[in-house]
Scaffold this motif. Structure first.
Motif, PDB file in Angstrom:
ATOM      1  N   MET A   1       0.836  -1.169   0.000  1.00 39.68           N
ATOM      2  CA  MET A   1       0.000   0.000   0.000  1.00 39.68           C
ATOM      3  C   MET A   1       0.884   1.236   0.000  1.00 39.68           C
ATOM      4  SD  MET A   1      -2.998   1.151   2.603  1.00 39.68           S
ATOM      5  CE  MET A   1      -2.032   1.584   4.006  1.00 39.68           C
ATOM      6  N   LEU A   2       0.641   2.118  -0.935  1.00 42.23           N
ATOM      7  CA  LEU A   2       1.371   3.375  -1.020  1.00 42.23           C
ATOM      8  C   LEU A   2       0.613   4.468  -0.292  1.00 42.23           C
ATOM      9  CD1 LEU A   2       2.529   3.483  -4.729  1.00 42.23           C
ATOM     10  CD2 LEU A   2       3.948   3.221  -2.722  1.00 42.23           C
ATOM     11  N   VAL A   3       1.342   5.250   0.468  1.00 39.12           N
ATOM     12  CA  VAL A   3       0.753   6.379   1.170  1.00 39.12           C
ATOM     13  C   VAL A   3       1.524   7.614   0.735  1.00 39.12           C
ATOM     14  CG1 VAL A   3       0.265   7.377   3.421  1.00 39.12           C
ATOM     15  CG2 VAL A   3       0.201   4.904   3.138  1.00 39.12           C
ATOM     16  N   TRP A   4       0.827   8.580   0.118  1.00 38.41           N
ATOM     17  CA  TRP A   4       1.505   9.790  -0.319  1.00 38.41           C
ATOM     18  C   TRP A   4       0.561  10.977  -0.211  1.00 38.41           C
ATOM     19  CZ3 TRP A   4      -0.655   6.570  -3.959  1.00 38.41           C
ATOM     20  CH2 TRP A   4      -1.495   7.160  -4.895  1.00 38.41           C
ATOM     21  N   ARG A   5       1.168  12.160  -0.209  1.00 41.01           N
ATOM     22  CA  ARG A   5       0.433  13.419  -0.269  1.00 41.01           C
ATOM     23  C   ARG A   5       1.069  14.275  -1.342  1.00 41.01           C
ATOM     24  NH1 ARG A   5       0.047  16.187   5.514  1.00 41.01           N
ATOM     25  NH2 ARG A   5       2.155  15.407   5.474  1.00 41.01           N
ATOM     26  N   GLY A   6       0.264  15.033  -2.036  1.00 40.34           N
ATOM     27  CA  GLY A   6       0.788  15.944  -3.055  1.00 40.34           C
ATOM     28  C   GLY A   6       1.489  15.189  -4.175  1.00 40.34           C
ATOM     29  N   PHE A   7       2.699  15.653  -4.484  1.00 42.65           N
ATOM     30  CA  PHE A   7       3.478  15.037  -5.555  1.00 42.65           C
ATOM     31  C   PHE A   7       4.450  13.980  -5.036  1.00 42.65           C
ATOM     32  CE2 PHE A   7       2.299  19.083  -7.567  1.00 42.65           C
ATOM     33  CZ  PHE A   7       1.719  18.582  -8.719  1.00 42.65           C
ATOM     34  N   GLY A   8       4.235  13.457  -3.850  1.00 45.72           N
ATOM     35  CA  GLY A   8       5.102  12.424  -3.287  1.00 45.72           C
ATOM     36  C   GLY A   8       5.136  11.148  -4.114  1.00 45.72           C
ATOM     37  N   ILE A   9       4.069  10.870  -4.850  1.00 46.89           N
ATOM     38  CA  ILE A   9       4.021   9.671  -5.679  1.00 46.89           C
ATOM     39  C   ILE A   9       5.085   9.706  -6.778  1.00 46.89           C
ATOM     40  CG2 ILE A   9       2.273  10.562  -7.263  1.00 46.89           C
ATOM     41  CD1 ILE A   9       2.525   6.968  -5.965  1.00 46.89           C
ATOM     42  N   LEU A  10       5.556  10.904  -7.131  1.00 48.78           N
ATOM     43  CA  LEU A  10       6.576  11.002  -8.182  1.00 48.78           C
ATOM     44  C   LEU A  10       7.890  10.364  -7.759  1.00 48.78           C
ATOM     45  CD1 LEU A  10       5.933  14.532  -9.696  1.00 48.78           C
ATOM     46  CD2 LEU A  10       5.301  12.296 -10.599  1.00 48.78           C
ATOM     47  N   VAL A  11       8.128  10.194  -6.479  1.00 49.70           N
ATOM     48  CA  VAL A  11       9.322   9.483  -6.020  1.00 49.70           C
ATOM     49  C   VAL A  11       9.282   8.046  -6.540  1.00 49.70           C
ATOM     50  CG1 VAL A  11      10.588   8.648  -4.010  1.00 49.70           C
ATOM     51  CG2 VAL A  11       9.574  10.929  -3.971  1.00 49.70           C
ATOM     52  N   VAL A  12       8.142   7.395  -6.431  1.00 49.84           N
ATOM     53  CA  VAL A  12       7.980   6.025  -6.917  1.00 49.84           C
ATOM     54  C   VAL A  12       8.071   5.983  -8.436  1.00 49.84           C
ATOM     55  CG1 VAL A  12       6.386   4.064  -7.026  1.00 49.84           C
ATOM     56  CG2 VAL A  12       6.591   5.393  -4.920  1.00 49.84           C
ATOM     57  N   VAL A  13       7.472   6.955  -9.098  1.00 54.74           N
ATOM     58  CA  VAL A  13       7.508   7.006 -10.563  1.00 54.74           C
ATOM     59  C   VAL A  13       8.951   7.177 -11.046  1.00 54.74           C
ATOM     60  CG1 VAL A  13       6.785   8.351 -12.583  1.00 54.74           C
ATOM     61  CG2 VAL A  13       5.152   7.860 -10.762  1.00 54.74           C
ATOM     62  N   PRO A  44      22.247   0.005  -7.735  1.00 56.75           N
ATOM     63  CA  PRO A  44      22.853   1.219  -7.173  1.00 56.75           C
ATOM     64  C   PRO A  44      22.815   2.420  -8.115  1.00 56.75           C
ATOM     65  CG  PRO A  44      24.288  -0.653  -6.822  1.00 56.75           C
ATOM     66  CD  PRO A  44      23.187  -1.108  -7.699  1.00 56.75           C
ATOM     67  N   VAL A  45      23.069   2.196  -9.403  1.00 55.65           N
ATOM     68  CA  VAL A  45      23.041   3.299 -10.362  1.00 55.65           C
ATOM     69  C   VAL A  45      21.625   3.845 -10.492  1.00 55.65           C
ATOM     70  CG1 VAL A  45      23.341   3.876 -12.802  1.00 55.65           C
ATOM     71  CG2 VAL A  45      25.083   2.549 -11.610  1.00 55.65           C
ATOM     72  N   ALA A  46      20.632   2.965 -10.502  1.00 53.93           N
ATOM     73  CA  ALA A  46      19.244   3.424 -10.571  1.00 53.93           C
ATOM     74  C   ALA A  46      18.876   4.240  -9.334  1.00 53.93           C
ATOM     75  CB  ALA A  46      18.303   2.226 -10.715  1.00 53.93           C
ATOM     76  N   LEU A  47      19.319   3.814  -8.155  1.00 52.38           N
ATOM     77  CA  LEU A  47      19.038   4.571  -6.937  1.00 52.38           C
ATOM     78  C   LEU A  47      19.693   5.945  -6.979  1.00 52.38           C
ATOM     79  CD1 LEU A  47      19.362   1.814  -4.191  1.00 52.38           C
ATOM     80  CD2 LEU A  47      17.298   3.049  -4.843  1.00 52.38           C
ATOM     81  N   LEU A  48      20.922   6.021  -7.457  1.00 50.12           N
ATOM     82  CA  LEU A  48      21.614   7.309  -7.532  1.00 50.12           C
ATOM     83  C   LEU A  48      20.954   8.240  -8.561  1.00 50.12           C
ATOM     84  CD1 LEU A  48      25.296   6.089  -7.204  1.00 50.12           C
ATOM     85  CD2 LEU A  48      23.945   7.308  -5.492  1.00 50.12           C
ATOM     86  N   LEU A  49      20.558   7.694  -9.701  1.00 50.50           N
ATOM     87  CA  LEU A  49      19.856   8.513 -10.696  1.00 50.50           C
ATOM     88  C   LEU A  49      18.514   9.004 -10.160  1.00 50.50           C
ATOM     89  CD1 LEU A  49      20.495   6.544 -13.999  1.00 50.50           C
ATOM     90  CD2 LEU A  49      21.407   8.777 -13.371  1.00 50.50           C
ATOM     91  N   ALA A  50      17.798   8.134  -9.473  1.00 47.21           N
ATOM     92  CA  ALA A  50      16.520   8.537  -8.894  1.00 47.21           C
ATOM     93  C   ALA A  50      16.728   9.612  -7.829  1.00 47.21           C
ATOM     94  CB  ALA A  50      15.802   7.331  -8.297  1.00 47.21           C
ATOM     95  N   ALA A  51      17.820   9.520  -7.066  1.00 53.07           N
ATOM     96  CA  ALA A  51      18.107  10.540  -6.056  1.00 53.07           C
ATOM     97  C   ALA A  51      18.288  11.907  -6.710  1.00 53.07           C
ATOM     98  CB  ALA A  51      19.352  10.157  -5.258  1.00 53.07           C
ATOM     99  N   VAL A  52      18.971  11.944  -7.843  1.00 49.66           N
ATOM    100  CA  VAL A  52      19.169  13.210  -8.550  1.00 49.66           C
ATOM    101  C   VAL A  52      17.832  13.757  -9.053  1.00 49.66           C
ATOM    102  CG1 VAL A  52      20.210  14.259 -10.599  1.00 49.66           C
ATOM    103  CG2 VAL A  52      21.549  12.701  -9.181  1.00 49.66           C
ATOM    104  N   LEU A  53      17.018  12.891  -9.641  1.00 49.31           N
ATOM    105  CA  LEU A  53      15.724  13.338 -10.153  1.00 49.31           C
ATOM    106  C   LEU A  53      14.794  13.816  -9.039  1.00 49.31           C
ATOM    107  CD1 LEU A  53      14.962  10.700 -12.916  1.00 49.31           C
ATOM    108  CD2 LEU A  53      15.654  13.076 -13.211  1.00 49.31           C
ATOM    109  N   VAL A  54      14.787  13.121  -7.917  1.00 51.51           N
ATOM    110  CA  VAL A  54      13.926  13.519  -6.804  1.00 51.51           C
ATOM    111  C   VAL A  54      14.429  14.822  -6.187  1.00 51.51           C
ATOM    112  CG1 VAL A  54      13.082  12.847  -4.523  1.00 51.51           C
ATOM    113  CG2 VAL A  54      13.119  11.183  -6.365  1.00 51.51           C
ATOM    114  N   TYR A  55      15.746  15.026  -6.179  1.00 53.51           N
ATOM    115  CA  TYR A  55      16.277  16.294  -5.682  1.00 53.51           C
ATOM    116  C   TYR A  55      15.825  17.448  -6.582  1.00 53.51           C
ATOM    117  CZ  TYR A  55      19.433  19.966  -4.224  1.00 53.51           C
ATOM    118  OH  TYR A  55      19.939  21.157  -3.785  1.00 53.51           O
ATOM    119  N   LEU A  56      15.862  17.240  -7.890  1.00 57.54           N
ATOM    120  CA  LEU A  56      15.371  18.265  -8.813  1.00 57.54           C
ATOM    121  C   LEU A  56      13.871  18.508  -8.617  1.00 57.54           C
ATOM    122  CD1 LEU A  56      17.340  17.284 -12.037  1.00 57.54           C
ATOM    123  CD2 LEU A  56      17.803  19.177 -10.463  1.00 57.54           C
ATOM    124  N   LEU A  57      13.129  17.434  -8.362  1.00 57.17           N
ATOM    125  CA  LEU A  57      11.707  17.584  -8.060  1.00 57.17           C
ATOM    126  C   LEU A  57      11.518  18.434  -6.804  1.00 57.17           C
ATOM    127  CD1 LEU A  57       8.671  16.790  -8.331  1.00 57.17           C
ATOM    128  CD2 LEU A  57       9.236  14.824  -6.889  1.00 57.17           C
TER     129      LEU A  57
END
Length: 110
Positions: A1-13, A44-57
């Protein structure tokens, strides 16, 4: 079960897209990926790339998300209300650190 508010779901996306993109890139570069490659390189590379994208978000949300300034009539004090954006009760601004730490630890110890 995912629990999010606002644009928090974009972290999963973003995380899903980074896993998919890294897997496709690895298959194009090295052919069929082995479980060891998935554990030591792709995740690990996917996690690091996602970290960059989520930081930009986070930067975009901090700058452009609907902030409202209110004034307390009794004291005249001004305060700003911002919409909350979180995933699993963790604000979006902390997810880049979580994802980046996970990716870095997997690169070092994986």
């Amino acid at each position: 079960m995912l629990v999010w508010r606002g644009f928090g779901i974009l972290v999963v996306v973003f995380l899903s897209l980074c896993f998919l993109g890294t897997e496709i890139a690895a298959e194009q570069l090295w052919g069929k990926s082995s479980p060891a490659m998935v554990r030591s390189v792709i995740v690990p590379v996917a996690l690091l790339l996602a970290a960059v994208l989520v930081y930009l978000l986070h930067l975009v949300l901090a700058r452009y998300a609907g902030a409202r300034v209110h004034v307390d009539e009794a004291t005249g004090e001004r305060y700003t209300l911002r919409e909350a954006h979180d995933l699993f009760f963790v604000p979006v601004k902390y997810w880049p650190m979580i994802l980046g730490a996970g990716g870095a630890l997997m690169l070092v110890f994986g």
